[in-house]
Design a protein around this motif. Structure first.
Motif, PDB file in Angstrom:
ATOM      1  N   THR A  13      -1.160  -2.199  -4.493  1.00  0.00           N
ATOM      2  CA  THR A  13       0.114  -2.812  -4.113  1.00  0.00           C
ATOM      3  C   THR A  13       0.257  -4.178  -4.773  1.00  0.00           C
ATOM      4  O   THR A  13      -0.725  -4.887  -4.987  1.00  0.00           O
ATOM      5  CB  THR A  13       0.244  -2.969  -2.583  1.00  0.00           C
ATOM      6  OG1 THR A  13      -0.874  -3.717  -2.090  1.00  0.00           O
ATOM      7  CG2 THR A  13       0.290  -1.630  -1.884  1.00  0.00           C
ATOM      8  N   THR A  16       4.667  -9.548  -2.807  1.00  0.00           N
ATOM      9  CA  THR A  16       6.075  -9.913  -3.010  1.00  0.00           C
ATOM     10  C   THR A  16       6.287 -11.422  -3.005  1.00  0.00           C
ATOM     11  O   THR A  16       7.227 -11.909  -3.632  1.00  0.00           O
ATOM     12  CB  THR A  16       6.965  -9.273  -1.932  1.00  0.00           C
ATOM     13  OG1 THR A  16       6.488  -9.678  -0.642  1.00  0.00           O
ATOM     14  CG2 THR A  16       6.930  -7.761  -2.044  1.00  0.00           C
ATOM     15  N   THR A  17       5.412 -12.173  -2.330  1.00  0.00           N
ATOM     16  CA  THR A  17       5.595 -13.623  -2.272  1.00  0.00           C
ATOM     17  C   THR A  17       4.613 -14.381  -3.152  1.00  0.00           C
ATOM     18  O   THR A  17       4.859 -15.537  -3.485  1.00  0.00           O
ATOM     19  CB  THR A  17       5.476 -14.134  -0.821  1.00  0.00           C
ATOM     20  OG1 THR A  17       4.188 -13.775  -0.313  1.00  0.00           O
ATOM     21  CG2 THR A  17       6.565 -13.542   0.049  1.00  0.00           C
TER      22      THR A  17
END
Length: 163
Positions: A13, A16-17
């Motif tokens: 994965t 996202t931040t």
């Protein structure tokens, strides 16, 4: 992204931040054997990377403060080289830097956790903090998923042979 490589799924994965890549995978072997496969250069070279490549260890000082360097070999020729430093070696985790020679300004910091599970199994969680989102996306689009997934299949086989 998830791929099933044997009876275990490899989860990859992207954060996202933060520009991270997290890889999670379980192995049917106890922590000490899985950890040894990451720290013993002879074992490490046997499982790392895709089936189409061999790994040649050029430097390996696996201790806190040590360093490493290896190349990926196809048909006897080095096609990619990598290097880094071991920042911390413990029985439950490894912290290291990771740099591709072709992109020397793109240093990543990787932490690999080894968690004991029931029935002498191990879950590894590798968290790589890359220098930028672009660098992270470049790694993800480079075929890294194939190398990780196929490498873990080779590691399954190796763990089945070693005691």
């Amino acid at each position: 992204m998830s791929t099933t490589d044997t009876k275990h799924e490899t989860e990859i994965t992207a954060g996202t931040t933060l520009p991270t890549i997290v890889v999670v995978r379980e192995f049917d072997a106890p922590v000490d054997r899985v950890h040894r496969a990451w720290t013993d250069p002879v074992l490490f070279a046997q499982w790392l990377g895709p089936k189409s490549l061999e790994t040649r260890i050029e430097q390996w000082d696996c201790r806190t403060g040590g360093s490493w360097r290896y190349s990926s070999i196809r048909d006897g020729e080095a096609i990619a080289s990598f290097f880094g430093s071991f920042h911390e070696i413990r029985s439950d985790r490894i912290v290291q830097t990771f740099t591709y020679v072709g992109f020397p300004d793109g240093v990543a910091l990787e932490t690999i956790r080894f968690d004991a599970l029931a029935d002498d199994r191990t879950r590894i969680t590798s968290t790589m903090l890359v220098d930028s989102f672009e660098g992270r996306d470049g790694l993800l689009s480079s075929g890294m998923d194939v190398g990780v997934t196929e490498g873990y299949v080779k590691l399954d086989a190796l763990l089945g042979r070693t005691a």
